[in-house]
Design an enzyme around this catalytic site. Structure first.
Site, PDB file in Angstrom:
ATOM      1  N   GLY A  29       0.881  -1.161   0.210  1.00  0.00           N
ATOM      2  CA  GLY A  29       0.015   0.057  -0.088  1.00  0.00           C
ATOM      3  C   GLY A  29       0.748   1.216  -0.127  1.00  0.00           C
ATOM      4  O   GLY A  29       0.447   2.341   0.031  1.00  0.00           O
ATOM      5  N   HIS A  51      -1.558   1.485 -12.662  1.00  0.00           N
ATOM      6  CA  HIS A  51      -1.118   2.552 -12.009  1.00  0.00           C
ATOM      7  C   HIS A  51      -1.627   3.896 -12.606  1.00  0.00           C
ATOM      8  O   HIS A  51      -2.180   4.607 -11.682  1.00  0.00           O
ATOM      9  CB  HIS A  51       0.472   2.547 -11.760  1.00  0.00           C
ATOM     10  N   ARG A  52      -1.505   4.099 -13.791  1.00  0.00           N
ATOM     11  CA  ARG A  52      -2.038   5.158 -14.604  1.00  0.00           C
ATOM     12  C   ARG A  52      -3.312   5.323 -14.408  1.00  0.00           C
ATOM     13  O   ARG A  52      -3.914   6.306 -14.090  1.00  0.00           O
ATOM     14  CB  ARG A  52      -1.601   5.156 -15.965  1.00  0.00           C
ATOM     15  N   ARG A  65      -4.191   6.383 -10.632  1.00  0.00           N
ATOM     16  CA  ARG A  65      -4.233   7.774 -10.488  1.00  0.00           C
ATOM     17  C   ARG A  65      -5.208   8.681 -11.232  1.00  0.00           C
ATOM     18  O   ARG A  65      -5.540   9.652 -10.287  1.00  0.00           O
ATOM     19  CB  ARG A  65      -2.720   8.068 -11.101  1.00  0.00           C
TER      20      ARG A  65
END
Length: 175
Positions: free
Chosen positions: A13, A53-54, A57
């Site tokens: 995390g 991840h992109r 975000r």
């Protein structure tokens, strides 16, 4: 300027924690946070990780890819920037694969971070708590990662360890 080192194991995390902190600080500036990504997509699985991840975000983030030239990217930041560097251990493996002088690269990175006017969360894996790797390259990586984390911790304003999504302050300023 503030540097926070965020350590943790795989899937602990740590990236999510750093991103939440950066989003909170950036909200007060009116500027989007910046992700300095060090990953390189050498295979399909890594491409999928980078894409996830992109997506996680969202569109409110700016992204700069710096798989090798992280110090140069940090030197270009301003005091208004709010940044997450994700992650040092990928940057380290990129340095090793490129057969770079690790001592010089780490020194350059530490100098760039020390002089960086931005607010930065630096994410890194703690890899020394597992099995001893069965090969020389794995052992070298583990040892170099430990040294890198120690070096960055020595210049960071704060440091924390993320375990199971929970934060433990190691040195607190704003961690």
């Amino acid at each position: 300027m503030a540097i926070t080192l965020v350590l943790g194991g795989a899937r602990s995390g740590k990236s999510a924690y750093a991103q939440r902190q950066a989003e909170q600080v950036a909200a007060g500036t009116g500027r989007p946070p910046l992700m300095i990504a060090t990953a390189e997509a050498f295979d399909e699985e890594m491409r999928d990780r980078i894409d996830r991840h992109r997506t996680d975000r969202g569109d409110d983030w700016r992204t700069l890819e710096a798989p090798l030239e992280l110090a140069a990217a940090l030197r270009d930041l301003s005091a208004e920037d709010v940044v997450v560097v994700d992650c040092l251990t990928l940057w380290l493996s990129n340095q090793m694969l490129a057969d770079r002088d690790l001592s010089a690269a780490v020194d350059d990175l530490a100098l760039a971070l020390s002089a960086c006017p931005a607010t930065v969360w630096v994410v890194s894996n703690e890899v020394g708590w597992s099995l001893v790797p069965d090969n020389a390259l794995g052992r070298r990586f583990r040892d170099e990662a430990g040294r890198l984390n120690q070096r960055i911790a020595s210049i960071a304003d704060s440091a924390c360890l993320i375990v199971a999504g929970m934060k433990l302050d190691l040195r607190s300023a704003s961690c």
